[in-house]
Design a protein around this motif. Structure first.
Motif, PDB file in Angstrom:
ATOM      1  N   ALA A   2     -20.786  12.220 -16.409  1.00 13.02           N
ATOM      2  CA  ALA A   2     -21.990  13.173 -16.731  1.00 13.02           C
ATOM      3  C   ALA A   2     -21.614  14.917 -17.375  1.00 13.02           C
ATOM      4  O   ALA A   2     -20.581  15.007 -16.015  1.00 13.02           O
ATOM      5  CB  ALA A   2     -22.822  12.667 -15.887  1.00 13.02           C
ATOM      6  N   PHE A   3     -21.775  15.242 -17.878  1.00 14.48           N
ATOM      7  CA  PHE A   3     -21.107  16.740 -18.010  1.00 14.48           C
ATOM      8  C   PHE A   3     -22.071  17.417 -17.850  1.00 14.48           C
ATOM      9  O   PHE A   3     -23.267  17.966 -18.767  1.00 14.48           O
ATOM     10  CB  PHE A   3     -20.597  16.786 -20.105  1.00 14.48           C
ATOM     11  CG  PHE A   3     -20.113  18.713 -20.105  1.00 14.48           C
ATOM     12  CD1 PHE A   3     -18.845  18.815 -19.211  1.00 14.48           C
ATOM     13  CD2 PHE A   3     -20.977  18.961 -20.139  1.00 14.48           C
ATOM     14  CE1 PHE A   3     -18.621  20.146 -18.924  1.00 14.48           C
ATOM     15  CE2 PHE A   3     -20.258  20.168 -21.084  1.00 14.48           C
ATOM     16  CZ  PHE A   3     -19.237  20.953 -20.373  1.00 14.48           C
ATOM     17  N   ARG A   7     -26.868  13.094 -20.044  1.00  8.87           N
ATOM     18  CA  ARG A   7     -26.454  11.603 -19.719  1.00  8.87           C
ATOM     19  C   ARG A   7     -25.543  11.845 -21.689  1.00  8.87           C
ATOM     20  O   ARG A   7     -26.457  13.322 -22.272  1.00  8.87           O
ATOM     21  CB  ARG A   7     -27.643  10.980 -19.645  1.00  8.87           C
ATOM     22  CG  ARG A   7     -27.748  11.421 -18.203  1.00  8.87           C
ATOM     23  CD  ARG A   7     -29.064  10.080 -17.904  1.00  8.87           C
ATOM     24  NE  ARG A   7     -29.609  10.280 -16.655  1.00  8.87           N
ATOM     25  CZ  ARG A   7     -30.114   9.946 -16.123  1.00  8.87           C
ATOM     26  NH1 ARG A   7     -31.025   9.487 -16.347  1.00  8.87           N
ATOM     27  NH2 ARG A   7     -30.436  10.262 -14.965  1.00  8.87           N
ATOM     28  N   LYS A   8     -25.251  10.539 -21.366  1.00 10.43           N
ATOM     29  CA  LYS A   8     -24.944  10.120 -23.076  1.00 10.43           C
ATOM     30  C   LYS A   8     -26.043  10.572 -24.095  1.00 10.43           C
ATOM     31  O   LYS A   8     -26.491  10.296 -25.296  1.00 10.43           O
ATOM     32  CB  LYS A   8     -23.868   9.270 -23.366  1.00 10.43           C
ATOM     33  CG  LYS A   8     -23.523   9.300 -24.414  1.00 10.43           C
ATOM     34  CD  LYS A   8     -22.407   8.040 -24.121  1.00 10.43           C
ATOM     35  CE  LYS A   8     -22.135   7.638 -25.782  1.00 10.43           C
ATOM     36  NZ  LYS A   8     -21.303   6.853 -25.625  1.00 10.43           N
ATOM     37  N   TRP A   9     -27.115   9.327 -23.628  1.00 15.75           N
ATOM     38  CA  TRP A   9     -28.366   9.640 -23.949  1.00 15.75           C
ATOM     39  C   TRP A   9     -29.700  10.174 -23.929  1.00 15.75           C
ATOM     40  O   TRP A   9     -29.814  10.668 -22.251  1.00 15.75           O
ATOM     41  CB  TRP A   9     -29.153   7.617 -23.626  1.00 15.75           C
ATOM     42  CG  TRP A   9     -27.809   6.963 -24.197  1.00 15.75           C
ATOM     43  CD1 TRP A   9     -27.288   6.239 -23.438  1.00 15.75           C
ATOM     44  CD2 TRP A   9     -27.268   7.059 -26.111  1.00 15.75           C
ATOM     45  NE1 TRP A   9     -26.342   5.798 -24.425  1.00 15.75           N
ATOM     46  CE2 TRP A   9     -26.600   5.878 -26.076  1.00 15.75           C
ATOM     47  CE3 TRP A   9     -27.587   7.459 -26.555  1.00 15.75           C
ATOM     48  CZ2 TRP A   9     -25.717   5.435 -26.789  1.00 15.75           C
ATOM     49  CZ3 TRP A   9     -27.585   6.638 -28.531  1.00 15.75           C
ATOM     50  CH2 TRP A   9     -25.896   5.926 -27.880  1.00 15.75           C
ATOM     51  N   THR A  11     -33.163  11.362 -21.731  1.00 17.18           N
ATOM     52  CA  THR A  11     -33.796  11.200 -21.225  1.00 17.18           C
ATOM     53  C   THR A  11     -35.687  10.782 -21.731  1.00 17.18           C
ATOM     54  O   THR A  11     -35.895  11.655 -22.245  1.00 17.18           O
ATOM     55  CB  THR A  11     -34.078  11.365 -19.710  1.00 17.18           C
ATOM     56  OG1 THR A  11     -32.833  11.235 -19.069  1.00 17.18           O
ATOM     57  CG2 THR A  11     -35.196  11.059 -18.869  1.00 17.18           C
TER      58      THR A  11
END
Length: 62
Positions: A2-3, A7-9, A11
């Motif tokens: 996590a940056f 998140r990558k996807w 929520t």
């Protein structure tokens, strides 16, 4: 990884909240119907504070 908490996807927001949206719509509909029936009741039909008194007077003439 996590940056900054992202998140990558994304929520999902709408998908888990649909029951609350449906319940809110039903609640608004029922409150509207209750208010309308209260405004049209015999007790409040001729009250000068009723904002729909003029419209109800026209309807009762026909």
């Amino acid at each position: 990884m996590a940056f900054l908490g992202l998140r990558k996807w994304p929520t999902p927001v709408v998908k888990p909240l649909w029951p609350f949206m449906v319940a809110g719509g039903i609640t608004l509909f029922l409150i509207n119907k209750a208010q309308d029936s209260g405004v049209r009741s015999a007790e409040w039909r001729n009250d000068p504070r009723n904002p729909h008194a003029a419209q109800l007077a026209k309807e009762s003439l026909h």
